[in-house]
Design a protein around this motif. Structure first.
Motif, short mmCIF file in Angstrom:
data_model
loop_
_atom_site.label_atom_id
_atom_site.label_comp_id
_atom_site.label_asym_id
_atom_site.label_seq_id
_atom_site.Cartn_x
_atom_site.Cartn_y
_atom_site.Cartn_z
N TRP A 194 0.83 -1.20 0.00
CA TRP A 194 0.00 0.00 0.00
C TRP A 194 0.87 1.26 0.00
CZ3 TRP A 194 -0.09 4.08 3.31
CH2 TRP A 194 0.53 3.92 4.56
N LYS A 195 2.06 1.17 0.57
CA LYS A 195 2.92 2.35 0.64
C LYS A 195 3.41 2.76 -0.75
CE LYS A 195 4.45 1.82 5.41
NZ LYS A 195 5.59 1.90 6.36
N TYR A 196 3.65 1.79 -1.60
CA TYR A 196 4.09 2.11 -2.96
C TYR A 196 2.95 2.68 -3.79
CZ TYR A 196 8.24 -0.36 -1.51
OH TYR A 196 9.37 -0.73 -0.83
N LEU A 197 1.75 2.19 -3.54
CA LEU A 197 0.59 2.81 -4.18
C LEU A 197 0.44 4.25 -3.71
CD1 LEU A 197 -2.05 2.74 -5.83
CD2 LEU A 197 -3.19 1.81 -3.79
N ALA A 198 0.62 4.48 -2.42
CA ALA A 198 0.55 5.84 -1.88
C ALA A 198 1.62 6.72 -2.50
CB ALA A 198 0.69 5.81 -0.36
N MET A 199 2.83 6.18 -2.68
CA MET A 199 3.90 6.97 -3.29
C MET A 199 3.58 7.34 -4.73
SD MET A 199 7.15 4.93 -1.63
CE MET A 199 8.44 5.84 -2.46
N ASP A 200 2.93 6.43 -5.44
CA ASP A 200 2.50 6.76 -6.80
C ASP A 200 1.51 7.92 -6.78
OD1 ASP A 200 4.07 4.93 -8.05
OD2 ASP A 200 2.46 3.55 -8.59
N ARG A 201 0.58 7.87 -5.84
CA ARG A 201 -0.41 8.94 -5.73
C ARG A 201 0.25 10.26 -5.32
NH1 ARG A 201 -5.30 11.34 -6.91
NH2 ARG A 201 -6.12 12.42 -5.11
N VAL A 202 1.17 10.19 -4.38
CA VAL A 202 1.85 11.40 -3.91
C VAL A 202 2.69 12.01 -5.03
CG1 VAL A 202 3.61 12.25 -2.31
CG2 VAL A 202 1.83 10.70 -1.50
N GLY A 203 3.40 11.15 -5.77
CA GLY A 203 4.16 11.65 -6.91
C GLY A 203 3.27 12.35 -7.91
N HIS A 204 2.06 11.84 -8.08
CA HIS A 204 1.08 12.46 -8.97
C HIS A 204 0.66 13.84 -8.46
CE1 HIS A 204 -2.49 13.07 -11.39
NE2 HIS A 204 -3.23 13.11 -10.30
N LEU A 205 0.37 13.93 -7.17
CA LEU A 205 -0.08 15.21 -6.60
C LEU A 205 1.03 16.26 -6.67
CD1 LEU A 205 -2.11 13.94 -3.52
CD2 LEU A 205 -3.01 14.85 -5.67
N TYR A 206 2.25 15.87 -6.37
CA TYR A 206 3.38 16.81 -6.50
C TYR A 206 3.49 17.31 -7.94
CZ TYR A 206 5.61 16.04 -1.90
OH TYR A 206 5.92 16.02 -0.55
N TYR A 207 3.35 16.40 -8.87
CA TYR A 207 3.45 16.76 -10.30
C TYR A 207 2.34 17.73 -10.68
CZ TYR A 207 4.05 15.85 -15.36
OH TYR A 207 4.27 15.95 -16.72
N GLU A 208 1.13 17.45 -10.19
CA GLU A 208 -0.01 18.32 -10.50
C GLU A 208 0.19 19.73 -10.00
OE1 GLU A 208 -3.75 16.72 -9.10
OE2 GLU A 208 -4.36 16.35 -11.18
N GLN A 209 0.82 19.88 -8.83
CA GLN A 209 0.99 21.22 -8.29
C GLN A 209 2.34 21.83 -8.63
OE1 GLN A 209 -0.06 19.99 -4.29
NE2 GLN A 209 2.05 20.17 -3.56
N GLY A 210 3.01 21.25 -9.62
CA GLY A 210 4.21 21.86 -10.19
C GLY A 210 5.49 21.62 -9.43
N GLU A 211 5.50 20.71 -8.46
CA GLU A 211 6.71 20.41 -7.69
C GLU A 211 7.42 19.22 -8.33
OE1 GLU A 211 6.53 21.23 -3.30
OE2 GLU A 211 4.40 20.88 -3.65
N LEU A 212 8.09 19.51 -9.44
CA LEU A 212 8.71 18.45 -10.21
C LEU A 212 9.81 17.74 -9.44
CD1 LEU A 212 7.16 19.86 -12.51
CD2 LEU A 212 9.14 19.44 -13.98
N ALA A 213 10.57 18.47 -8.67
CA ALA A 213 11.69 17.87 -7.94
C ALA A 213 11.20 16.80 -6.98
CB ALA A 213 12.47 18.95 -7.19
#
Length: 800
Positions: A437-456
């Protein structure tokens, strides 16, 4: 309690992509997130193999698993004082005379005598398990096992214990079966075994053999019925009976003519629900009324729910712009609410002791259907301690997927949950360890960072910092610089910034980013902007400890040369022929630059050793050439443009030194320097710029190979021609311009380098222009003759 429409859906559903062979997403649990523990269903007999998600044929694999637990349980009833391991060794591994028997025990003597026969049978029939190309090779062999049959019949006649007697019967039928005496086998079964109705595992072993004989006799209907009964009653033979029943279905038989009650009808519907062979609307009431067999209902339900997981929760979405988590665009998504409604009703109307199971299932399905708030509410009805861990895991997933963005509060939550995942390098995406579940969460978090422009932050969620050098994204590099520059980092930000393992002590993350920015500007053909960044990084020091060939790759002076023919696997001496760059005017290309054995450049230039330069000195050389190209002296300007053209073509993705600016260790044609055939290839940096993709996972494998450098080369060659009246030099320059034109063809048309073979009937392509001038105006030059002899491709345009 009837849900006919749902059951129709369920039966169709379980037979769709899950059971298909070759489906990329459906092959095993490496490709999707399995969050719901399938072993939570009620019915231990179905846990293997029908709910395993990795190796069994019921989820796409061909091999049928074998089990022996029920058989050993049966032996345990006879030899109560034996340990499980002693039993297993005696039955399967040791020779009978190597086992210690209590000869005072009548039952042990009887077991010993039976095992002598059983092991002889096993050895005799072992050839049937050989891995032959054609099973018919086995079937064509004529065998008769009269001695084994006689011994088994003798044992059957005198056996005192009912289980041993039945085991002899099994060996009799088995030997008849394998010797093709099918009629004798079924005759013995009907007369001596069937009346026993023993309902033990070995009884179903014998029934399984008899069913195989009926199949061979062409009585597929009776065979189907018996295989169905084996599926119902056996534990060890349940998987193979399911496969055998499928074979009967292929012959048009379902066993219906032998049904004797509701239990048989229910088993038939269960098998249909697992394979969906015929009219799936029939007998739906029997399926949903399986109160006494609720494990079967849970089995079909779990298989259906796992089907949703497989396609709605794929791993490694990365830059796939048309996918999301859950994948609301998938065709299965439209029906997930029907499965949710079924689970919700069962949580009220189903067995009281299973209400929590159904409530938790309904909550999970609400999440898969995109209703995270509703999912959280449904978990409130789950009070079974056995489901506490599963409930906790799902609530954590629901928490992360309920966020619409990530701020300090969310980062604090993540830091507490994900710290172990940042202790080592990022997971490879396929074989992610527990807790999944943590890796699924990381995928989601990576998506949210990308959406709000935090590419790094999105990038470091799935990559090491070193991977950034392959991306060619200034936006990402600048965002990484800002993140590592930040003074008061949150705990989550500190964890992300820890993705810089195995760096030499003298190299800081900022050194790496600094060098990568300078390198980015080299890729863009902007040495003036590249130089200050390269000079600031310790990685530009040739003596620095290597952290990557990419960073430490020195540039040979022959990058300013050119070649008549292409051979990426040839040594530089065989290919790079032009030596204009060695003229005294261009001594700055060599001055102070070393070779691999002479890093300080102290050796004699007259030795002809190709000099190597650091990236900052390459940038300086390019700037010097730029200056010479505008110095006011015509011959110097001409040669400066010529060398600049050579350099920019050589480092383009069709040049001999195409690897120098993209991070590969060699220029071999096996690497993907340009698109194959007519496929569309896009780099991660192009997708970043358009904000396409779900998150940045996998970006490092989407390198940017095309930077338009051959276009820069072409412009310099044009400038050179405008200044030159040297026909030999002009001939060579036109040839190089034609190669630049071909570079454009390979990168911007359906004719990739693999498909294009030099034909001339592709329209008015620009690549023909320079060849035409060369043919029409310079055919008398020595250079023309050399090109014509070296380049077969050129002969398409200047036929001899």
């Amino acid at each position: 309690m009837k849900y006919p429409f749902f059951v129709l859906l369920l039966l169709c559903f379980c037979a769709s992509e899950t059971l298909a062979c070759g489906g990329w997403d459906a092959e095993d649990d490496s490709y999707y997130y399995n969050l719901f523990d399938q072993q939570l269903i009620d019915g231990e007999q179905y846990l293997q193999p029908f709910l395993r998600t990795d190796v069994y044929r019921f989820y796409g694999e061909e091999a049928v698993p074998t089990f022996d637990d029920a058989n050993l349980d049966l032996w345990q009833k006879l030899l109560k004082s034996w340990t499980r391991e002693e039993l297993r060794t005696a039955v399967y591994h040791k020779a009978v005379d190597q086992t210690d028997w209590d000869l005072k025990s009548e039952i042990e003597v009887e077991v010993r005598d039976y095992l002598k026969l059983a092991k002889d049978c096993e050895q005799t029939f072992a050839f049937r398990l050989e891995d032959l190309w054609d099973y018919e090779d086995i079937m064509d062999q004529n065998h008769y096992y009269g001695d084994l049959i006689s011994r088994a019949q003798e044992g059957f006649a005198v056996a005192a214990h009912a289980q041993i007697k039945l085991r002899y019967a099994y060996q009799i039928i088995r030997a008849y079966h394998y010797s093709r005496n099918y009629a004798d086998a079924v005759g013995f079964y009907e007369q001596s075994v069937k009346p026993l109705a023993d309902d033990t595992e070995i009884y179903y072993y014998a029934m399984d053999q008899a069913a195989g004989c009926y199949y061979s006799l062409g009585d597929y209907e009776r065979a189907a019925y018996l295989f169905m009964k084996v599926f119902q009653g056996s534990r060890d033979r349940k998987a193979s009976a399911k496969v055998s029943y499928d074979w009967c279905i292929d012959k048009g038989a379902e066993g219906k003519t032998h049904f004797s009650g509701k239990k048989d009808e229910a088993a038939h519907i269960l098998l249909q629900g697992m394979s969906a062979f015929t009219d799936m609307a029939a007998n739906l009431d029997a399926l949903v009324e399986l109160e006494a067999a609720s494990p079967e209902v849970e089995l079909l339900f779990m298989r259906a729910m796992n089907e949703y997981e497989r396609f709605l929760l794929p791993k490694r979405l990365g830059m796939k712009s048309d996918r999301s988590l859950p994948d609301f665009g998938h065709s299965l998504y439209d029906n997930s609410d029907l499965l949710t409604d079924f689970a919700a009703k069962m949580s009220i109307d189903g067995p009281v002791n299973r209400h929590s199971f159904w409530a938790l299932s309904a909550a999970y399905l609400e999440f898969l259907h995109g209703n995270t708030a509703g999912a959280k509410r449904k978990t409130e009805a789950v009070d079974d301690p056995a489901l506490a861990h599963q409930r906790e895991v799902l609530l954590k997933v629901f928490e992360v997927f309920e966020w619409e963005g990530i701020g300090p509060e969310q980062e604090a939550y993540l830091a507490a949950q994900l710290e172990p995942q940042f202790a080592g390098p990022p997971s490879d995406g396929w074989s992610r360890d527990e807790p999944v579940w943590k890796y699924l969460a990381m995928d989601r978090v990576g998506h949210l960072y990308y959406e709000q422009g935090e590419l790094a932050k999105s990038f470091l969620m799935h990559h090491m910092l070193q991977d950034v050098v392959r991306i060619s994204s200034l936006e990402l590099l600048e965002d990484l610089w800002a993140l590592f520059e930040k003074r008061d980092k949150s705990e989550m930000e500190q964890m992300l910034c820890s993705r810089v393992k195995d760096m030499p002590s003298e190299v800081t993350p900022k050194d790496l980013i600094t060098f990568a920015i300078g390198h980015y500007f080299l890729q863009q053909g902007e040495p003036r902007q590249a130089l200050p960044w390269l000079e600031k990084s310790v990685l530009d020091n040739a003596e620095a400890n290597s952290i990557s060939d990419y960073f430490q790759k020195l540039v040979p002076a022959s990058v300013f040369s050119n070649n008549t023919y292409e051979c990426y696997s040839c040594d530089v001496e065989e290919v790079m022929e032009d030596e204009v760059y060695k003229a005294d005017l261009f001594a700055f290309i060599h001055s102070g630059l070393g070779t691999e054995g002479d890093p300080e450049g102290m050796g004699d230039l007259a030795l002809g050793i190709d000099r190597l330069m650091q990236k900052s000195k390459l940038a300086k050389s390019l700037l010097m050439l730029d200056s010479l190209s505008n110095c006011g002296t015509k011959w110097k300007e001409k040669l400066a443009h010529y060398l600049l053209g050579n350099y920019y073509f050589n480092v383009s993705n069709t040049g001999y030194y195409r690897h120098l600016l993209v991070g590969y260790n060699c220029n071999s044609a096996r690497y993907r320097y340009f698109p194959f055939d007519a496929e569309k290839y896009e780099s991660a940096s192009d997708l970043y710029a358009r904000r396409e993709g779900y998150n940045l996972e996998g970006s490092a494998k989407m390198r940017k190979m095309y930077h338009g450098l051959a276009k820069i080369a072409y412009r310099h060659y044009e400038e050179m021609l405008a200044l030159s009246d040297d026909r030999e030099l002009n001939s060579r320059t036109l040839y190089m311009m034609a190669k630049c034109e071909l570079n454009d063809l390979y990168n911007h048309s359906v004719y990739s380098r693999r498909r294009y073979h030099g034909g001339t009937k592709h329209g008015a392509d620009q690549y023909r222009d320079s060849f035409a001038i060369l043919c029409n105006e310079y055919s008398g030059t020595k250079t023309f003759a050399r090109i014509e002899s070296k380049c077969r491709f050129f002969q398409n345009y200047c036929p001899m």
